[in-house]
Design a protein around this motif. Structure first.
Motif, PDB file in Angstrom:
ATOM      1  N   THR A 102      26.250  -9.905  76.737  1.00  0.00           N
ATOM      2  CA  THR A 102      25.069 -10.183  75.923  1.00  0.00           C
ATOM      3  C   THR A 102      24.017  -9.143  76.271  1.00  0.00           C
ATOM      4  O   THR A 102      24.036  -8.566  77.360  1.00  0.00           O
ATOM      5  N   THR A 103      23.122  -8.902  75.352  1.00  0.00           N
ATOM      6  CA  THR A 103      22.065  -7.942  75.622  1.00  0.00           C
ATOM      7  C   THR A 103      20.857  -8.258  74.764  1.00  0.00           C
ATOM      8  O   THR A 103      20.958  -8.967  73.760  1.00  0.00           O
ATOM      9  N   GLN A 104      19.726  -7.727  75.184  1.00  0.00           N
ATOM     10  CA  GLN A 104      18.514  -7.900  74.406  1.00  0.00           C
ATOM     11  C   GLN A 104      17.856  -6.534  74.275  1.00  0.00           C
ATOM     12  O   GLN A 104      17.828  -5.767  75.221  1.00  0.00           O
ATOM     13  N   SER A 105      17.381  -6.235  73.078  1.00  0.00           N
ATOM     14  CA  SER A 105      16.672  -4.978  72.911  1.00  0.00           C
ATOM     15  C   SER A 105      15.578  -5.161  71.878  1.00  0.00           C
ATOM     16  O   SER A 105      15.488  -6.203  71.237  1.00  0.00           O
ATOM     17  N   THR A 106      14.748  -4.148  71.730  1.00  0.00           N
ATOM     18  CA  THR A 106      13.665  -4.251  70.751  1.00  0.00           C
ATOM     19  C   THR A 106      13.712  -3.049  69.827  1.00  0.00           C
ATOM     20  O   THR A 106      14.163  -1.966  70.207  1.00  0.00           O
ATOM     21  N   PHE A 107      13.270  -3.268  68.607  1.00  0.00           N
ATOM     22  CA  PHE A 107      13.104  -2.172  67.661  1.00  0.00           C
ATOM     23  C   PHE A 107      11.928  -2.515  66.768  1.00  0.00           C
ATOM     24  O   PHE A 107      11.509  -3.680  66.691  1.00  0.00           O
ATOM     25  N   THR A 108      11.388  -1.498  66.124  1.00  0.00           N
ATOM     26  CA  THR A 108      10.279  -1.732  65.206  1.00  0.00           C
ATOM     27  C   THR A 108      10.855  -1.928  63.812  1.00  0.00           C
ATOM     28  O   THR A 108      11.618  -1.100  63.324  1.00  0.00           O
ATOM     29  N   ALA A 109      10.487  -3.036  63.194  1.00  0.00           N
ATOM     30  CA  ALA A 109      10.995  -3.318  61.852  1.00  0.00           C
ATOM     31  C   ALA A 109      10.515  -2.230  60.895  1.00  0.00           C
ATOM     32  O   ALA A 109       9.418  -1.693  61.053  1.00  0.00           O
ATOM     33  N   PRO A 110      11.345  -1.893  59.910  1.00  0.00           N
ATOM     34  CA  PRO A 110      10.935  -0.889  58.928  1.00  0.00           C
ATOM     35  C   PRO A 110       9.616  -1.290  58.254  1.00  0.00           C
ATOM     36  O   PRO A 110       9.316  -2.473  58.122  1.00  0.00           O
ATOM     37  N   GLY A 111       8.846  -0.294  57.845  1.00  0.00           N
ATOM     38  CA  GLY A 111       7.576  -0.565  57.194  1.00  0.00           C
ATOM     39  C   GLY A 111       7.724  -0.888  55.721  1.00  0.00           C
ATOM     40  O   GLY A 111       6.767  -1.328  55.069  1.00  0.00           O
ATOM     41  N   GLU A 112       8.915  -0.626  55.203  1.00  0.00           N
ATOM     42  CA  GLU A 112       9.141  -0.823  53.774  1.00  0.00           C
ATOM     43  C   GLU A 112       9.929  -2.098  53.512  1.00  0.00           C
ATOM     44  O   GLU A 112      10.986  -2.319  54.117  1.00  0.00           O
ATOM     45  N   VAL A 113       9.397  -2.902  52.608  1.00  0.00           N
ATOM     46  CA  VAL A 113      10.068  -4.149  52.220  1.00  0.00           C
ATOM     47  C   VAL A 113      11.400  -3.811  51.544  1.00  0.00           C
ATOM     48  O   VAL A 113      11.493  -2.844  50.782  1.00  0.00           O
ATOM     49  N   GLY A 114      12.430  -4.579  51.834  1.00  0.00           N
ATOM     50  CA  GLY A 114      13.705  -4.352  51.169  1.00  0.00           C
ATOM     51  C   GLY A 114      14.857  -4.945  51.940  1.00  0.00           C
ATOM     52  O   GLY A 114      14.671  -5.581  52.978  1.00  0.00           O
ATOM     53  N   GLU A 115      16.052  -4.709  51.420  1.00  0.00           N
ATOM     54  CA  GLU A 115      17.259  -5.188  52.084  1.00  0.00           C
ATOM     55  C   GLU A 115      17.987  -4.011  52.700  1.00  0.00           C
ATOM     56  O   GLU A 115      18.353  -3.062  52.015  1.00  0.00           O
ATOM     57  N   TYR A 116      18.186  -4.080  53.994  1.00  0.00           N
ATOM     58  CA  TYR A 116      18.829  -3.021  54.749  1.00  0.00           C
ATOM     59  C   TYR A 116      20.203  -3.505  55.183  1.00  0.00           C
ATOM     60  O   TYR A 116      20.340  -4.623  55.675  1.00  0.00           O
ATOM     61  N   GLN A 117      21.173  -2.645  55.056  1.00  0.00           N
ATOM     62  CA  GLN A 117      22.518  -3.061  55.447  1.00  0.00           C
ATOM     63  C   GLN A 117      22.681  -3.014  56.968  1.00  0.00           C
ATOM     64  O   GLN A 117      22.220  -2.082  57.622  1.00  0.00           O
ATOM     65  N   ILE A 118      23.327  -4.017  57.488  1.00  0.00           N
ATOM     66  CA  ILE A 118      23.689  -4.040  58.906  1.00  0.00           C
ATOM     67  C   ILE A 118      25.200  -3.856  58.972  1.00  0.00           C
ATOM     68  O   ILE A 118      25.939  -4.497  58.210  1.00  0.00           O
ATOM     69  N   VAL A 119      25.654  -2.981  59.845  1.00  0.00           N
ATOM     70  CA  VAL A 119      27.100  -2.781  60.002  1.00  0.00           C
ATOM     71  C   VAL A 119      27.434  -2.676  61.486  1.00  0.00           C
ATOM     72  O   VAL A 119      26.555  -2.435  62.311  1.00  0.00           O
ATOM     73  N   CYS A 120      28.693  -2.852  61.789  1.00  0.00           N
ATOM     74  CA  CYS A 120      29.175  -2.516  63.118  1.00  0.00           C
ATOM     75  C   CYS A 120      29.663  -1.087  63.034  1.00  0.00           C
ATOM     76  O   CYS A 120      30.456  -0.737  62.150  1.00  0.00           O
ATOM     77  N   GLY A 121      29.165  -0.245  63.950  1.00  0.00           N
ATOM     78  CA  GLY A 121      29.469   1.174  63.897  1.00  0.00           C
ATOM     79  C   GLY A 121      30.789   1.563  64.526  1.00  0.00           C
ATOM     80  O   GLY A 121      31.167   2.730  64.522  1.00  0.00           O
ATOM     81  N   VAL A 122      31.501   0.596  65.095  1.00  0.00           N
ATOM     82  CA  VAL A 122      32.794   0.902  65.695  1.00  0.00           C
ATOM     83  C   VAL A 122      33.807   1.124  64.563  1.00  0.00           C
ATOM     84  O   VAL A 122      33.885   0.322  63.628  1.00  0.00           O
ATOM     85  N   ALA A 123      34.550   2.205  64.675  1.00  0.00           N
ATOM     86  CA  ALA A 123      35.475   2.595  63.605  1.00  0.00           C
ATOM     87  C   ALA A 123      36.410   1.454  63.221  1.00  0.00           C
ATOM     88  O   ALA A 123      37.026   0.823  64.080  1.00  0.00           O
ATOM     89  N   GLY A 124      36.471   1.183  61.944  1.00  0.00           N
ATOM     90  CA  GLY A 124      37.394   0.165  61.436  1.00  0.00           C
ATOM     91  C   GLY A 124      36.787  -1.223  61.298  1.00  0.00           C
ATOM     92  O   GLY A 124      37.342  -2.078  60.606  1.00  0.00           O
ATOM     93  N   HIS A 125      35.633  -1.457  61.932  1.00  0.00           N
ATOM     94  CA  HIS A 125      35.090  -2.810  61.942  1.00  0.00           C
ATOM     95  C   HIS A 125      34.377  -3.200  60.654  1.00  0.00           C
ATOM     96  O   HIS A 125      34.422  -4.353  60.247  1.00  0.00           O
ATOM     97  N   LEU A 126      33.710  -2.238  60.025  1.00  0.00           N
ATOM     98  CA  LEU A 126      33.080  -2.555  58.739  1.00  0.00           C
ATOM     99  C   LEU A 126      34.154  -2.964  57.733  1.00  0.00           C
ATOM    100  O   LEU A 126      34.022  -3.971  57.032  1.00  0.00           O
ATOM    101  N   GLU A 127      35.223  -2.203  57.740  1.00  0.00           N
ATOM    102  CA  GLU A 127      36.342  -2.495  56.836  1.00  0.00           C
ATOM    103  C   GLU A 127      36.882  -3.904  57.081  1.00  0.00           C
ATOM    104  O   GLU A 127      37.348  -4.580  56.173  1.00  0.00           O
ATOM    105  N   ALA A 128      36.803  -4.337  58.348  1.00  0.00           N
ATOM    106  CA  ALA A 128      37.342  -5.646  58.708  1.00  0.00           C
ATOM    107  C   ALA A 128      36.365  -6.777  58.404  1.00  0.00           C
ATOM    108  O   ALA A 128      36.696  -7.939  58.597  1.00  0.00           O
TER     109      ALA A 128
END
Ligand code: CU
Length: 140
Positions: A102-128
């Motif tokens: 498990t892990t915890q991290s922080t990021f700044t949310a985009p300033g632009e309203v909209g729908e952003y795609q979330i994917v797993c960047g490990v090869a083959g996982h998006l396809e799965a």
């Protein structure tokens, strides 16, 4: 003799409505995601524009995963491939998380309203099926 069937159905529907509250449709600066082989749970997260977001991730899968938010308008699709070009179009990504960690991290949310795609960047996982959505709404 149990309850009449229609009452049971009404109770189930009501419970589903109740459990929908406090879910992913309201913006939150603190979000949690569970990764499995191969999905994000929940797969839709809602955050307010420009805020600092605390992301807690648990990898319940048997293999490593990562959490990557694509730039607005860059949608790989649900069966696309995540390669070098796609990584270059990431808005933000978390370091790869090993199975069972498990892990915890922080990021700044985009300033632009909209729908952003979330994917797993490990090869083959998006396809799965490791795909989701970050819904960014105007900060209150
Ligand atoms: Cu993955």
């Amino acid at each position: 003799m149990g309850k009449p069937l229609h009452l049971t159905i009404v109770s189930i529907v009501f419970a589903l409505i109740l459990s929908g509250c406090g879910g992913s449709d309201r913006p939150d600066t603190s979000i949690s995601v569970t990764m499995t082989d191969f999905a994000f749970l929940p797969n839709t997260l809602t955050v307010p524009t420009g805020e600092e977001i605390t992301l807690s991730v648990a990898n319940n899968g048997a293999v490593a995963h990562n959490f990557m938010i694509m730039k607005l308008g860059y949608d790989i699709g649900s069966h696309g491939h995540v390669g070098e070009e796609e990584h270059a179009h990431a808005y933000w990504q978390q370091e790869q998380l090993e199975a069972g960690e498990t892990t915890q991290s922080t990021f700044t949310a985009p300033g632009e309203v909209g729908e952003y795609q979330i994917v797993c960047g490990v090869a083959g996982h998006l396809e799965a099926g490791m795909v989701g959505k970050l819904v960014v709404v105007a900060a209150p």
